[in-house]
Design a protein around this motif. Structure first.
Motif, PDB file in Angstrom:
ATOM      1  N   ALA A 207       0.816  -1.208   0.000  1.00  0.00           N
ATOM      2  CA  ALA A 207       0.000   0.000   0.000  1.00  0.00           C
ATOM      3  C   ALA A 207       0.855   1.266   0.000  1.00  0.00           C
ATOM      4  O   ALA A 207       0.517   2.263  -0.648  1.00  0.00           O
ATOM      5  CB  ALA A 207      -0.948  -0.008   1.196  1.00  0.00           C
ATOM      6  N   LEU A 208       1.985   1.245   0.722  1.00  0.00           N
ATOM      7  CA  LEU A 208       2.847   2.425   0.761  1.00  0.00           C
ATOM      8  C   LEU A 208       3.577   2.652  -0.555  1.00  0.00           C
ATOM      9  O   LEU A 208       4.076   3.752  -0.810  1.00  0.00           O
ATOM     10  CB  LEU A 208       3.872   2.307   1.892  1.00  0.00           C
ATOM     11  CG  LEU A 208       3.330   2.426   3.322  1.00  0.00           C
ATOM     12  CD1 LEU A 208       4.480   2.320   4.321  1.00  0.00           C
ATOM     13  CD2 LEU A 208       2.577   3.740   3.517  1.00  0.00           C
ATOM     14  N   GLY A 209       3.623   1.632  -1.386  1.00  0.00           N
ATOM     15  CA  GLY A 209       4.355   1.747  -2.643  1.00  0.00           C
ATOM     16  C   GLY A 209       3.487   1.983  -3.857  1.00  0.00           C
ATOM     17  O   GLY A 209       3.992   2.411  -4.901  1.00  0.00           O
TER      18      GLY A 209
ATOM     19  N   THR B 105      -0.448  -9.034   2.640  1.00  0.00           N
ATOM     20  CA  THR B 105       0.293  -7.834   2.297  1.00  0.00           C
ATOM     21  C   THR B 105       0.621  -7.810   0.807  1.00  0.00           C
ATOM     22  O   THR B 105       1.013  -8.827   0.234  1.00  0.00           O
ATOM     23  CB  THR B 105       1.601  -7.773   3.107  1.00  0.00           C
ATOM     24  OG1 THR B 105       1.290  -7.811   4.497  1.00  0.00           O
ATOM     25  CG2 THR B 105       2.386  -6.508   2.797  1.00  0.00           C
ATOM     26  N   GLY B 106       0.460  -6.658   0.204  1.00  0.00           N
ATOM     27  CA  GLY B 106       0.843  -6.483  -1.189  1.00  0.00           C
ATOM     28  C   GLY B 106      -0.288  -6.563  -2.189  1.00  0.00           C
ATOM     29  O   GLY B 106      -0.056  -6.423  -3.391  1.00  0.00           O
ATOM     30  N   PHE B 107      -1.504  -6.784  -1.723  1.00  0.00           N
ATOM     31  CA  PHE B 107      -2.602  -7.022  -2.654  1.00  0.00           C
ATOM     32  C   PHE B 107      -3.696  -5.960  -2.567  1.00  0.00           C
ATOM     33  O   PHE B 107      -4.838  -6.208  -2.946  1.00  0.00           O
ATOM     34  CB  PHE B 107      -3.202  -8.412  -2.415  1.00  0.00           C
ATOM     35  CG  PHE B 107      -2.275  -9.526  -2.789  1.00  0.00           C
ATOM     36  CD1 PHE B 107      -2.208 -10.004  -4.087  1.00  0.00           C
ATOM     37  CD2 PHE B 107      -1.422 -10.081  -1.835  1.00  0.00           C
ATOM     38  CE1 PHE B 107      -1.341 -11.020  -4.427  1.00  0.00           C
ATOM     39  CE2 PHE B 107      -0.548 -11.103  -2.169  1.00  0.00           C
ATOM     40  CZ  PHE B 107      -0.500 -11.586  -3.467  1.00  0.00           C
TER      41      PHE B 107
ATOM     42  N   PRO C 279       7.457  -7.382   3.318  1.00  0.00           N
ATOM     43  CA  PRO C 279       7.553  -6.241   4.252  1.00  0.00           C
ATOM     44  C   PRO C 279       6.543  -5.172   3.892  1.00  0.00           C
ATOM     45  O   PRO C 279       6.354  -4.859   2.709  1.00  0.00           O
ATOM     46  CB  PRO C 279       8.989  -5.750   4.071  1.00  0.00           C
ATOM     47  CG  PRO C 279       9.720  -6.921   3.476  1.00  0.00           C
ATOM     48  CD  PRO C 279       8.730  -7.624   2.630  1.00  0.00           C
ATOM     49  N   ASN C 280       5.889  -4.595   4.890  1.00  0.00           N
ATOM     50  CA  ASN C 280       4.843  -3.599   4.602  1.00  0.00           C
ATOM     51  C   ASN C 280       5.371  -2.175   4.467  1.00  0.00           C
ATOM     52  O   ASN C 280       4.610  -1.255   4.189  1.00  0.00           O
ATOM     53  CB  ASN C 280       3.738  -3.651   5.661  1.00  0.00           C
ATOM     54  CG  ASN C 280       4.227  -3.260   7.055  1.00  0.00           C
ATOM     55  OD1 ASN C 280       5.320  -2.736   7.208  1.00  0.00           O
ATOM     56  ND2 ASN C 280       3.419  -3.554   8.056  1.00  0.00           N
ATOM     57  N   GLY C 281       6.688  -1.981   4.718  1.00  0.00           N
ATOM     58  CA  GLY C 281       7.274  -0.663   4.573  1.00  0.00           C
ATOM     59  C   GLY C 281       7.224   0.200   5.815  1.00  0.00           C
ATOM     60  O   GLY C 281       7.730   1.331   5.821  1.00  0.00           O
TER      61      GLY C 281
END
Length: 266
Positions: A103-105, A153-155, A259-261
Protein backbone atom coordinates in the motif's frame (compact mmCIF):
# COMPACT_ATOMS: atom_id res chain seq x y z
CA UNK A 1 -31.43 -36.23 -18.69
CA UNK A 2 -29.88 -33.98 -16.07
CA UNK A 3 -26.60 -33.84 -18.01
CA UNK A 4 -28.44 -32.12 -20.86
CA UNK A 5 -28.76 -29.07 -18.62
CA UNK A 6 -24.99 -28.62 -18.81
CA UNK A 7 -25.00 -28.27 -22.60
CA UNK A 8 -24.49 -24.99 -24.47
CA UNK A 9 -25.54 -26.32 -27.85
CA UNK A 10 -25.44 -23.62 -30.54
CA UNK A 11 -24.95 -20.84 -27.99
CA UNK A 12 -22.40 -18.06 -28.61
CA UNK A 13 -19.91 -17.04 -25.93
CA UNK A 14 -17.26 -14.34 -25.63
CA UNK A 15 -14.27 -15.03 -23.37
CA UNK A 16 -11.83 -12.20 -22.70
CA UNK A 17 -8.30 -13.23 -21.84
CA UNK A 18 -9.21 -16.33 -23.84
CA UNK A 19 -5.79 -16.99 -25.31
CA UNK A 20 -4.29 -18.90 -22.39
CA UNK A 21 -4.75 -20.08 -18.82
CA UNK A 22 -8.20 -19.94 -17.26
CA UNK A 23 -9.73 -18.08 -20.20
CA UNK A 24 -8.53 -20.64 -22.70
CA UNK A 25 -9.80 -23.52 -20.55
CA UNK A 26 -13.22 -21.87 -20.28
CA UNK A 27 -13.37 -21.30 -24.03
CA UNK A 28 -12.52 -24.95 -24.73
CA UNK A 29 -15.02 -26.19 -22.13
CA UNK A 30 -17.77 -24.11 -23.72
CA UNK A 31 -16.88 -25.51 -27.15
CA UNK A 32 -16.99 -29.07 -25.81
CA UNK A 33 -20.44 -28.25 -24.39
CA UNK A 34 -21.60 -27.19 -27.86
CA UNK A 35 -20.99 -23.42 -28.02
CA UNK A 36 -19.36 -21.30 -30.68
CA UNK A 37 -16.73 -19.15 -28.98
CA UNK A 38 -15.17 -15.73 -29.52
CA UNK A 39 -11.80 -15.40 -27.82
CA UNK A 40 -10.33 -11.97 -27.12
CA UNK A 41 -6.88 -10.96 -25.87
CA UNK A 42 -3.97 -8.78 -26.93
CA UNK A 43 -1.76 -11.42 -28.59
CA UNK A 44 -3.11 -12.57 -31.98
CA UNK A 45 -0.89 -15.63 -32.24
CA UNK A 46 -2.05 -17.00 -28.88
CA UNK A 47 -5.67 -16.32 -29.80
CA UNK A 48 -5.33 -18.24 -33.04
CA UNK A 49 -3.99 -21.25 -31.14
CA UNK A 50 -7.02 -21.17 -28.85
CA UNK A 51 -9.35 -20.76 -31.81
CA UNK A 52 -7.77 -23.78 -33.48
CA UNK A 53 -8.51 -25.88 -30.39
CA UNK A 54 -12.14 -24.76 -30.45
CA UNK A 55 -12.48 -25.65 -34.14
CA UNK A 56 -10.88 -29.03 -33.47
CA UNK A 57 -13.87 -29.75 -31.24
CA UNK A 58 -16.27 -29.11 -34.11
CA UNK A 59 -17.37 -25.61 -33.14
CA UNK A 60 -16.92 -22.23 -34.80
CA UNK A 61 -14.33 -19.85 -33.36
CA UNK A 62 -13.48 -16.20 -33.82
CA UNK A 63 -10.25 -14.64 -32.59
CA UNK A 64 -10.53 -10.89 -31.97
CA UNK A 65 -7.33 -9.14 -30.79
CA UNK A 66 -8.52 -6.82 -28.03
CA UNK A 67 -7.04 -4.58 -25.36
CA UNK A 68 -9.80 -4.62 -22.74
CA UNK A 69 -8.59 -1.35 -21.25
CA UNK A 70 -9.68 0.47 -24.42
CA UNK A 71 -13.42 1.08 -24.71
CA UNK A 72 -13.59 1.32 -28.52
CA UNK A 73 -11.91 -2.09 -28.81
CA UNK A 74 -14.53 -3.58 -26.50
CA UNK A 75 -17.26 -2.06 -28.66
CA UNK A 76 -15.66 -3.61 -31.74
CA UNK A 77 -15.51 -7.00 -29.98
CA UNK A 78 -19.29 -7.03 -29.59
CA UNK A 79 -19.76 -5.82 -33.17
CA UNK A 80 -17.49 -8.56 -34.53
CA UNK A 81 -19.34 -11.22 -32.54
CA UNK A 82 -22.76 -10.14 -33.79
CA UNK A 83 -21.49 -9.77 -37.36
CA UNK A 84 -20.07 -13.31 -37.36
CA UNK A 85 -22.67 -15.18 -35.30
CA UNK A 86 -25.75 -12.96 -35.08
CA UNK A 87 -26.33 -13.51 -31.38
CA UNK A 88 -24.70 -13.52 -27.95
CA UNK A 89 -25.55 -15.84 -25.07
CA UNK A 90 -22.61 -15.75 -22.64
CA UNK A 91 -20.01 -13.13 -21.75
CA UNK A 92 -17.02 -14.09 -19.61
CA UNK A 93 -15.05 -11.14 -18.23
CA UNK A 94 -11.86 -13.06 -17.52
CA UNK A 95 -9.12 -10.59 -18.49
CA UNK A 96 -7.65 -8.91 -15.42
CA UNK A 97 -4.92 -9.01 -12.80
CA UNK A 98 -2.34 -6.75 -11.17
CA UNK A 99 1.11 -7.39 -9.67
CA UNK A 100 1.56 -7.37 -5.87
CA UNK A 101 2.45 -3.92 -4.56
CA UNK A 102 2.40 -2.81 -0.92
CA UNK A 103 0.00 0.00 0.00
CA UNK A 104 2.85 2.43 0.76
CA UNK A 105 4.36 1.75 -2.64
CA UNK A 106 1.32 1.86 -4.92
CA UNK A 107 0.68 5.20 -6.61
CA UNK A 108 -2.72 6.71 -7.23
CA UNK A 109 -2.23 6.06 -10.94
CA UNK A 110 -1.38 2.39 -10.37
CA UNK A 111 -4.37 1.93 -8.06
CA UNK A 112 -6.69 3.47 -10.62
CA UNK A 113 -5.09 1.35 -13.37
CA UNK A 114 -5.91 -1.80 -11.40
CA UNK A 115 -9.54 -0.71 -11.12
CA UNK A 116 -9.71 0.16 -14.80
CA UNK A 117 -8.26 -3.20 -15.86
CA UNK A 118 -10.33 -5.35 -13.51
CA UNK A 119 -13.57 -3.42 -12.99
CA UNK A 120 -14.16 -0.61 -15.47
CA UNK A 121 -13.35 -2.76 -18.49
CA UNK A 122 -15.72 -5.49 -17.29
CA UNK A 123 -18.49 -2.95 -16.72
CA UNK A 124 -17.98 -1.39 -20.14
CA UNK A 125 -18.15 -4.73 -21.95
CA UNK A 126 -21.10 -5.92 -19.85
CA UNK A 127 -23.00 -2.70 -20.56
CA UNK A 128 -22.50 -3.04 -24.32
CA UNK A 129 -23.35 -6.74 -24.29
CA UNK A 130 -26.40 -6.59 -22.00
CA UNK A 131 -29.06 -5.63 -24.59
CA UNK A 132 -27.95 -8.50 -26.81
CA UNK A 133 -27.79 -10.95 -23.91
CA UNK A 134 -31.29 -9.91 -22.89
CA UNK A 135 -32.61 -11.09 -26.26
CA UNK A 136 -31.30 -14.61 -25.60
CA UNK A 137 -31.86 -14.61 -21.81
CA UNK A 138 -28.10 -14.96 -21.56
CA UNK A 139 -25.59 -14.53 -18.76
CA UNK A 140 -22.43 -12.77 -17.69
CA UNK A 141 -19.66 -14.42 -15.69
CA UNK A 142 -16.99 -12.31 -14.01
CA UNK A 143 -13.73 -13.99 -13.03
CA UNK A 144 -12.83 -12.60 -9.61
CA UNK A 145 -10.31 -13.77 -7.03
CA UNK A 146 -10.12 -15.24 -3.55
CA UNK A 147 -8.12 -12.12 -2.70
CA UNK A 148 -11.40 -10.21 -2.97
CA UNK A 149 -12.23 -11.47 0.54
CA UNK A 150 -8.93 -12.80 1.93
CA UNK A 151 -6.13 -10.57 3.23
CA UNK A 152 -2.38 -10.46 2.70
CA UNK A 153 0.29 -7.83 2.30
CA UNK A 154 0.84 -6.48 -1.19
CA UNK A 155 -2.60 -7.02 -2.65
CA UNK A 156 -4.41 -3.76 -1.89
CA UNK A 157 -4.78 -2.69 -5.53
CA UNK A 158 -5.72 -6.12 -6.87
CA UNK A 159 -7.84 -7.27 -3.92
CA UNK A 160 -9.81 -4.04 -3.67
CA UNK A 161 -10.52 -4.13 -7.41
CA UNK A 162 -11.77 -7.72 -7.25
CA UNK A 163 -13.91 -6.91 -4.21
CA UNK A 164 -15.44 -4.11 -6.26
CA UNK A 165 -16.02 -6.56 -9.11
CA UNK A 166 -17.89 -8.86 -6.72
CA UNK A 167 -20.31 -6.19 -5.60
CA UNK A 168 -20.67 -4.90 -9.15
CA UNK A 169 -21.74 -8.46 -10.00
CA UNK A 170 -24.47 -8.35 -7.36
CA UNK A 171 -25.65 -4.89 -8.42
CA UNK A 172 -25.82 -5.74 -12.11
CA UNK A 173 -27.59 -9.01 -11.36
CA UNK A 174 -30.26 -7.11 -9.44
CA UNK A 175 -30.61 -4.42 -12.09
CA UNK A 176 -30.74 -6.75 -15.09
CA UNK A 177 -32.85 -9.61 -13.71
CA UNK A 178 -34.66 -11.52 -15.05
CA UNK A 179 -33.37 -10.84 -18.57
CA UNK A 180 -29.64 -11.32 -17.88
CA UNK A 181 -28.02 -13.38 -15.13
CA UNK A 182 -24.73 -12.10 -13.67
CA UNK A 183 -22.44 -14.20 -11.46
CA UNK A 184 -18.77 -14.39 -10.53
CA UNK A 185 -16.15 -16.96 -9.62
CA UNK A 186 -13.76 -16.07 -6.78
CA UNK A 187 -10.81 -18.10 -7.96
CA UNK A 188 -8.03 -19.37 -5.73
CA UNK A 189 -4.42 -20.03 -6.73
CA UNK A 190 -4.56 -21.84 -10.06
CA UNK A 191 -1.75 -23.46 -12.03
CA UNK A 192 -1.38 -21.29 -15.09
CA UNK A 193 1.59 -20.09 -17.13
CA UNK A 194 1.21 -16.69 -15.49
CA UNK A 195 1.42 -18.11 -11.96
CA UNK A 196 4.37 -20.32 -12.82
CA UNK A 197 6.25 -17.46 -14.46
CA UNK A 198 5.61 -15.21 -11.47
CA UNK A 199 6.53 -17.70 -8.75
CA UNK A 200 9.44 -19.29 -10.56
CA UNK A 201 8.11 -22.87 -10.21
CA UNK A 202 9.39 -25.39 -7.66
CA UNK A 203 9.30 -25.00 -3.90
CA UNK A 204 7.06 -21.94 -3.80
CA UNK A 205 4.23 -23.74 -5.58
CA UNK A 206 4.63 -26.70 -3.23
CA UNK A 207 4.35 -24.38 -0.23
CA UNK A 208 1.20 -22.84 -1.66
CA UNK A 209 -0.30 -26.30 -2.18
CA UNK A 210 0.48 -27.29 1.43
CA UNK A 211 -1.32 -24.17 2.65
CA UNK A 212 -4.45 -25.12 0.67
CA UNK A 213 -6.95 -27.43 2.45
CA UNK A 214 -7.28 -29.65 -0.66
CA UNK A 215 -3.45 -29.91 -0.71
CA UNK A 216 -3.14 -28.91 -4.34
CA UNK A 217 -3.46 -25.82 -6.45
CA UNK A 218 -6.35 -25.45 -8.85
CA UNK A 219 -6.20 -26.28 -12.53
CA UNK A 220 -7.72 -24.21 -15.32
CA UNK A 221 -10.15 -27.08 -15.87
CA UNK A 222 -11.35 -26.80 -12.25
CA UNK A 223 -12.34 -23.21 -12.98
CA UNK A 224 -13.77 -24.04 -16.40
CA UNK A 225 -16.09 -26.66 -14.88
CA UNK A 226 -17.59 -24.07 -12.55
CA UNK A 227 -17.79 -21.57 -15.40
CA UNK A 228 -19.76 -24.08 -17.47
CA UNK A 229 -22.18 -24.72 -14.62
CA UNK A 230 -22.99 -21.04 -14.14
CA UNK A 231 -23.34 -20.32 -17.87
CA UNK A 232 -25.44 -23.37 -18.70
CA UNK A 233 -29.15 -24.08 -18.08
CA UNK A 234 -27.99 -25.98 -14.97
CA UNK A 235 -27.33 -22.59 -13.37
CA UNK A 236 -30.46 -20.88 -14.68
CA UNK A 237 -31.82 -20.07 -11.19
CA UNK A 238 -28.56 -18.53 -9.99
CA UNK A 239 -27.78 -14.84 -10.29
CA UNK A 240 -25.92 -12.26 -8.23
CA UNK A 241 -23.75 -14.90 -6.56
CA UNK A 242 -20.00 -15.21 -6.01
CA UNK A 243 -18.96 -18.88 -6.18
CA UNK A 244 -15.66 -19.54 -4.40
CA UNK A 245 -13.55 -22.06 -6.33
CA UNK A 246 -10.41 -22.17 -4.21
CA UNK A 247 -9.68 -25.63 -2.80
CA UNK A 248 -11.30 -24.70 0.52
CA UNK A 249 -9.02 -21.75 1.19
CA UNK A 250 -10.04 -19.59 4.16
CA UNK A 251 -6.72 -17.74 4.53
CA UNK A 252 -4.14 -16.62 2.02
CA UNK A 253 -1.84 -19.42 0.88
CA UNK A 254 0.74 -16.95 -0.41
CA UNK A 255 3.96 -18.04 1.42
CA UNK A 256 5.99 -14.85 0.98
CA UNK A 257 6.27 -12.52 3.97
CA UNK A 258 6.24 -9.18 2.17
CA UNK A 259 7.55 -6.24 4.25
CA UNK A 260 4.84 -3.60 4.60
CA UNK A 261 7.27 -0.66 4.57
CA UNK A 262 6.46 0.46 8.11
CA UNK A 263 9.06 -1.59 9.98
CA UNK A 264 11.57 1.23 10.38
CA UNK A 265 8.96 3.66 11.69
CA UNK A 266 7.53 1.03 14.09
Amino acid sequence: MILDRFHLTDKVAIVTGGGRGIGRAIAIAYAEAGADVVVAARRPEVLEEAAAEIRARGRRALAVPTDVTRGPELDRLIEATLSSFGRLDVLVNNAGGYPPTIALGVTDEEFEASFHFNVTSALHLSRVAAPHLARTRGSILNISSAMSHLVDTGFVAYGAAKAAMNHMTRLLAHEWAPQVRVNALAVGATMTDALEAFTGYGDLLEQMAKRTPMKRLGTPEDIASAALFLASPAGSWITGKILEVDGGTVASNWPYAIPNGLEESG
